[in-house]
Motif scaffolding. Structure first.
Motif, short mmCIF file in Angstrom:
data_model
loop_
_atom_site.label_atom_id
_atom_site.label_comp_id
_atom_site.label_asym_id
_atom_site.label_seq_id
_atom_site.Cartn_x
_atom_site.Cartn_y
_atom_site.Cartn_z
N VAL A 45 -3.78 0.83 -3.35
CA VAL A 45 -3.07 -0.50 -3.45
C VAL A 45 -2.04 -0.51 -4.18
N ASP A 46 -1.01 -0.80 -3.79
CA ASP A 46 0.37 -0.76 -4.61
C ASP A 46 1.11 -1.80 -4.90
N MET A 75 0.90 -1.11 0.08
CA MET A 75 0.00 -0.01 -0.12
C MET A 75 1.07 1.09 0.08
N SER A 76 0.28 2.33 -0.56
CA SER A 76 0.94 3.62 -0.31
C SER A 76 0.01 4.92 -0.22
N PHE A 113 -6.19 -8.25 -3.14
CA PHE A 113 -6.67 -8.52 -1.92
C PHE A 113 -5.81 -8.42 -0.75
N GLN A 114 -4.79 -8.82 -1.01
CA GLN A 114 -3.81 -8.69 0.00
C GLN A 114 -3.35 -7.39 0.10
N GLY A 115 -3.18 -6.50 -0.88
CA GLY A 115 -2.84 -5.22 -0.96
C GLY A 115 -3.97 -4.29 -0.51
N MET A 141 -0.53 -1.41 -12.11
CA MET A 141 -0.33 -2.15 -10.83
C MET A 141 -0.70 -1.47 -9.63
N THR A 142 -1.34 -0.31 -9.67
CA THR A 142 -1.79 0.52 -8.66
C THR A 142 -3.20 0.71 -8.63
N PHE A 143 -4.11 1.03 -7.52
CA PHE A 143 -5.35 1.26 -7.47
C PHE A 143 -5.73 2.27 -6.18
#
Length: 253
Positions: free
Chosen positions: A81-82, A47-48, A107-109, A153-155
């Motif tokens: 989510v990163d 995460m970021s 889902f882990q992120g 790859m981020t959201f």
């Protein structure tokens, strides 16, 4: 049982009006540190946090959210989510992306980001600040990605607006514990009549609320327009996730 932390949590109120003051560097670093010490799945730290200070970006996020207080006073954060960072690490070590594109890793992120957000909320309230979580940033998922210039790859999963409160709303009643906490088995028989007392409590809350008055009940809201069939741009979330390279393991276009 109670202590100061629990008192803050039980007294949590969503604040939508903040004083025209920004957080200090010390406050910001404290919130970032608290978020970074949140439990993280498999120690992947996926995460970021983005701190949005640019007034033009804040204005677009306000437009996306359709809420006038978003990006107004207070500090605005977007939690991501990163998986990009770990993708870059793997590639620079000569590895392929492995499981990074699976729903499992996404889902882990997501778990990492949501738990970090809650830790930030608890810390902020312990410092006398207040918070409004902003799920509304996902009203237009592709547009929020573009305005934040996010890589694949981020959201963006959740916004937080944090600041010095400039209102004192009433405490909103929650479902009685018997409806949300169960031992061993899920009670499948749910009767509207069992919720009548809570419906009345919610109706009274809306009737007495200082601002934005409306008379409504919990079950009427659940049976209302929010969950009726209708299209919104949030329905494009899975498509946008796939464009971002996320959750692609099921072969869905």
């Amino acid at each position: 049982m109670t202590n100061e932390t629990i008192k803050h949590q039980l007294n949590h109120r969503t604040i939508r009006a903040f004083k025209p003051t920004t957080l200090s560097t010390e406050q910001l670093n404290t919130l970032y540190s608290v978020a970074s010490h949140t439990p993280t799945s498999m120690f992947m730290q996926q995460m970021s946090i983005m701190h949005i200070t640019d007034p033009d970006k804040r204005a677009v996020i306000r437009e996306i959210s359709k809420q006038p207080y978003v990006g107004a006073n207070g500090d605005l954060f977007i939690l991501l989510v990163d998986l990009y960072r770990n993708q870059q690490i793997r590639q620079q070590k000569g590895k392929d992306d492995g499981r990074l594109h699976t729903a499992d890793i996404f889902f882990q992120g997501l778990d990492d980001a949501i738990m970090a957000a809650q830790n930030m909320i608890t810390a902020a309230e312990s410092m006398g600040l207040s918070v409004v979580p902003l799920g509304s940033i996902k009203n237009e998922p592709q547009k929020i990605i573009e305005v934040l210039n996010l890589p694949k790859m981020t959201f963006p999963v959740l916004g937080l607006q944090i600041g010095i409160p400039d209102q004192e709303p009433q405490l909103k009643p929650r479902l009685p514990l018997k409806f949300i906490a169960f031992d061993n088995d899920y009670p499948k028989e749910i009767k509207l009549s069992d919720l009548s007392d809570y419906d009345q409590e919610v109706t009274t809350y809306y009737d007495l609320r200082d601002a934005n008055q409306r008379i409504d009940s919990f079950t009427n809201q659940i049976a209302g327009a929010k969950l009726d069939r209708h299209y919104t741009k949030r329905d494009e979330i899975m498509k946008v996730l796939h464009r971002q390279g996320l959750c692609t393991d099921e072969g869905i276009d």
